[in-house]
Design an enzyme around this catalytic site. Sequence first.
Site, PDB file in Angstrom:
ATOM      1  NE  ARG A 134      50.770  42.453 -14.865  1.00 23.42           N
ATOM      2  CZ  ARG A 134      51.788  41.612 -14.812  1.00 23.42           C
ATOM      3  NH1 ARG A 134      52.389  41.390 -13.668  1.00 23.42           N
ATOM      4  NH2 ARG A 134      52.205  40.995 -15.900  1.00 23.42           N
ATOM      5  CE  LYS A 185      47.049  23.936 -20.004  1.00 20.27           C
ATOM      6  NZ  LYS A 185      47.436  22.899 -20.876  1.00 20.27           N
ATOM      7  CG  HIS A 222      41.535  23.400 -23.745  1.00 28.29           C
ATOM      8  ND1 HIS A 222      42.708  23.495 -23.047  1.00 28.29           N
ATOM      9  CD2 HIS A 222      41.838  22.810 -24.911  1.00 28.29           C
ATOM     10  CE1 HIS A 222      43.682  22.988 -23.786  1.00 28.29           C
ATOM     11  NE2 HIS A 222      43.192  22.555 -24.919  1.00 28.29           N
ATOM     12  CG  HIS A 246      44.796  18.321 -20.962  1.00 28.74           C
ATOM     13  ND1 HIS A 246      43.877  19.238 -20.502  1.00 28.74           N
ATOM     14  CD2 HIS A 246      45.758  19.048 -21.569  1.00 28.74           C
ATOM     15  CE1 HIS A 246      44.278  20.457 -20.833  1.00 28.74           C
ATOM     16  NE2 HIS A 246      45.412  20.363 -21.465  1.00 28.74           N
ATOM     17  CE  LYS A 300      54.534  20.958 -26.778  1.00 27.39           C
ATOM     18  NZ  LYS A 300      53.181  21.561 -26.904  1.00 27.39           N
TER      19      LYS A 300
HETATM   20  N1  LIG Z   1      48.615  30.055 -24.371  1.00 31.98           N
HETATM   21  C1  LIG Z   1      47.979  28.901 -24.439  1.00 31.98           C
HETATM   22  O1  LIG Z   1      47.890  28.261 -25.504  1.00 31.98           O
HETATM   23  C2  LIG Z   1      47.289  28.320 -23.216  1.00 31.98           C
HETATM   24  C3  LIG Z   1      46.531  27.156 -23.363  1.00 31.98           C
HETATM   25  C4  LIG Z   1      45.840  26.647 -22.259  1.00 31.98           C
HETATM   26  C5  LIG Z   1      45.946  27.300 -21.031  1.00 31.98           C
HETATM   27  N2  LIG Z   1      46.734  28.399 -20.902  1.00 31.98           N
HETATM   28  C6  LIG Z   1      46.810  29.044 -19.583  1.00 31.98           C
HETATM   29  O2  LIG Z   1      46.287  30.365 -19.678  1.00 31.98           O
HETATM   30  C7  LIG Z   1      46.970  31.244 -18.793  1.00 31.98           C
HETATM   31  C8  LIG Z   1      47.551  32.403 -19.603  1.00 31.98           C
HETATM   32  O3  LIG Z   1      48.452  31.884 -20.548  1.00 31.98           O
HETATM   33  P1  LIG Z   1      49.024  32.790 -21.727  1.00 31.98           P
HETATM   34  O4  LIG Z   1      49.809  31.892 -22.592  1.00 31.98           O
HETATM   35  O5  LIG Z   1      47.962  33.629 -22.316  1.00 31.98           O
HETATM   36  O6  LIG Z   1      50.042  33.730 -20.899  1.00 31.98           O
HETATM   37  P2  LIG Z   1      50.639  35.140 -21.335  1.00 31.98           P
HETATM   38  O7  LIG Z   1      50.688  35.282 -22.806  1.00 31.98           O
HETATM   39  O8  LIG Z   1      51.886  35.304 -20.543  1.00 31.98           O
HETATM   40  O9  LIG Z   1      49.550  36.168 -20.819  1.00 31.98           O
HETATM   41  C9  LIG Z   1      49.278  36.394 -19.477  1.00 31.98           C
HETATM   42  C10 LIG Z   1      48.780  37.818 -19.335  1.00 31.98           C
HETATM   43  O10 LIG Z   1      48.387  38.006 -18.000  1.00 31.98           O
HETATM   44  C11 LIG Z   1      48.460  39.388 -17.720  1.00 31.98           C
HETATM   45  N3  LIG Z   1      48.610  39.533 -16.268  1.00 31.98           N
HETATM   46  C12 LIG Z   1      49.597  39.091 -15.490  1.00 31.98           C
HETATM   47  N4  LIG Z   1      49.366  39.376 -14.196  1.00 31.98           N
HETATM   48  C13 LIG Z   1      48.180  40.013 -14.153  1.00 31.98           C
HETATM   49  C14 LIG Z   1      47.398  40.575 -13.112  1.00 31.98           C
HETATM   50  N5  LIG Z   1      47.805  40.533 -11.840  1.00 31.98           N
HETATM   51  N6  LIG Z   1      46.211  41.139 -13.431  1.00 31.98           N
HETATM   52  C15 LIG Z   1      45.802  41.189 -14.722  1.00 31.98           C
HETATM   53  N7  LIG Z   1      46.508  40.679 -15.745  1.00 31.98           N
HETATM   54  C16 LIG Z   1      47.696  40.117 -15.472  1.00 31.98           C
HETATM   55  C17 LIG Z   1      49.659  39.884 -18.536  1.00 31.98           C
HETATM   56  O11 LIG Z   1      49.317  41.070 -19.128  1.00 31.98           O
HETATM   57  P3  LIG Z   1      49.761  42.455 -18.470  1.00 31.98           P
HETATM   58  O12 LIG Z   1      51.255  42.499 -18.562  1.00 31.98           O
HETATM   59  O13 LIG Z   1      49.041  43.455 -19.275  1.00 31.98           O
HETATM   60  O14 LIG Z   1      49.289  42.402 -17.084  1.00 31.98           O
HETATM   61  C18 LIG Z   1      49.804  38.858 -19.651  1.00 31.98           C
HETATM   62  O15 LIG Z   1      49.532  39.405 -20.927  1.00 31.98           O
HETATM   63  C19 LIG Z   1      48.042  30.388 -18.092  1.00 31.98           C
HETATM   64  O16 LIG Z   1      47.514  29.925 -16.892  1.00 31.98           O
HETATM   65  C20 LIG Z   1      48.231  29.224 -19.062  1.00 31.98           C
HETATM   66  O17 LIG Z   1      48.701  28.061 -18.415  1.00 31.98           O
HETATM   67  C21 LIG Z   1      47.386  28.941 -21.966  1.00 31.98           C
END
Ligand SMILES: NC(=O)c1ccc[n+]([C@@H]2O[C@H](COP(=O)([O-])OP(=O)(O)OC[C@H]3O[C@@H](n4cnc5c(N)ncnc54)[C@H](OP(=O)(O)O)[C@@H]3O)[C@@H](O)[C@H]2O)c1
Length: 488
Positions: free
Chosen positions: A62, A164, A194, A256, A355
């Site tokens: 976004r 997830k 993963h 997991h 954790k």
């Molecule tokens: N971080 C990890 O280590 C990790 C590990 C395993 C799984 N996950 C999973 O991966 C997913 C993302 O995690 P994250 O840690 O990367 O979260 P994050 O840092 O909060 O990133 C999510 C991103 O989604 C974008 N977003 C939100 N609504 C959107 C929409 N309607 N259309 C397009 N983009 C949108 C936001 O960017 P904008 O503001 O630009 O829209 C934001 O940068 C979650 O489901 C999480 O459970 C994360």
Amino acid sequence: MSFFWIATASPFEESHQEPPSAAIVVFGATGDLASLKIFPALYHLALEGRLPENTAIVGAGRKNLSNEEFLKLFRKAVDSAATSGIKIDESFWTRFKGRISYQKIDTDEGYNQLNHLLRNQTNRIYYLATQPSAFSSIVQKLSEHGLIYDSKQKDRWSRVVIEKPFGRDLDSAQNLQNEISKVLDESQIYRIDHFLGKEGIQNLFAFRFKEGLFEPIWNRRYVDQVQITIGEEIGIGTRAQFWEETGLVRDLLQNHMMQILALAAMDPPANLDSEKIHAEKIKLLNAVRLFPDKIENVAVMGQYDEGEVKGISVPGYRQESGVPAKSSIETFAAAKVFIDNDRWEGVPFYLRAGKRLPAKTTEIAVFFKGLQKDNGHTLFIRIQPEPGIFLRKISKEGESRPLVRLDTLSDQPQADAYEKLLEDCFHGDASLFVQADEQIASWKLWTPLIRHAATHPPDRYPAGKTWGPKAAEELAHWEVLEKTSINP
Ligand SMILES: NC(=O)c1ccc[n+]([C@@H]2O[C@H](COP(=O)([O-])OP(=O)(O)OC[C@H]3O[C@@H](n4cnc5c(N)ncnc54)[C@H](OP(=O)(O)O)[C@@H]3O)[C@@H](O)[C@H]2O)c1
């Protein structure tokens, strides 16, 4: 489609066919996961020739970013991953970057532009790496804008990878499933866990279902109990908001842990086709019996207090930045479950994850009965770090070294889990992805514990010093593999 175990060469090369032209659109392109895992994986796959030559990569979010700004973000992600072994090849990057673009996507206009951007790409993967609350509406918008093909089309495909957690409990997972299945066929949905892409999991799979050496004794007649531990040394870092909304049962146990349990305990599939593997996994997950007793007798939740990790003082969960002072979110959970089938009747399976535990490890310990009391053996299947399969004598003195190593994994670094899973998705191999029924069976199991946790504060444990609260240590006589080296 078959389950790959440690691929030795690109399947494109093996088939001697031109790979299909495809695009991958990563929603959540400005987020943590995209930079940490998805972009480095895509770069590395492309560098090694494991992506179709002309695959377009579109970051979608976004935020208002120019293509140049997005390219900088993408390159920074790749550079950061270089520390974990990804090679930077400047001349390749110059060619590769021409295939990368960014699409702002917060309105219908954004989806129209995405449609235009993908006009020359026949096949499409949409990777939803956003917060889970956006999954359903993105799928809806993709469908409204004609970006998802009918699954029966033979000459083109669209697939959706979903991060997830898939839902927050049984009801929300069922609602999400109902919503997305209005526009997607199950064959188009790739729920990613993963852990399933890790080398240690593939090692477990090969050990059980390809070699099968232990299969005749993999049952209640010979096995006394099974323990599965997922331990992390790290705390929640800067992800307070995520943890406050999620907690450990949703983050580690329902996905997991259940996938590892399924692979460790399911009956061998008739063959290694994706459908057969999923059928056995679902059977197993539906047979897991939780809480036949009062929940508090068979499950323990915990939250870490301040403590010490590798000699360094660390704060407690409630002192982490962004966490409310009275938070009762769990960072640890342990439970004893049984499996209602012939193979496992009466054998307890102890599961624990947390954790800020004393070590980072994911392992399965299978305790084999001995001919005399106390002279059995424990088989450790280590998923990470240093995956391997080890046999150790059960000893009263707490012997820490294995007797023998049973697998022959190489010391060479293997493909990253996200690379493996993305590559499978391009090939339409869903063996290592989670099916709807598996997900629902898992939520059925854990939703009572999540409800229980809402009214029962977690026990406390000191960060880095114990394997969870005292009550968890009393639930079982837990064992972990402290060393993987056989020689003193
Ligand atoms: N971080 C990890 O280590 C990790 C590990 C395993 C799984 N996950 C999973 O991966 C997913 C993302 O995690 P994250 O840690 O990367 O979260 P994050 O840092 O909060 O990133 C999510 C991103 O989604 C974008 N977003 C939100 N609504 C959107 C929409 N309607 N259309 C397009 N983009 C949108 C936001 O960017 P904008 O503001 O630009 O829209 C934001 O940068 C979650 O489901 C999480 O459970 C994360």
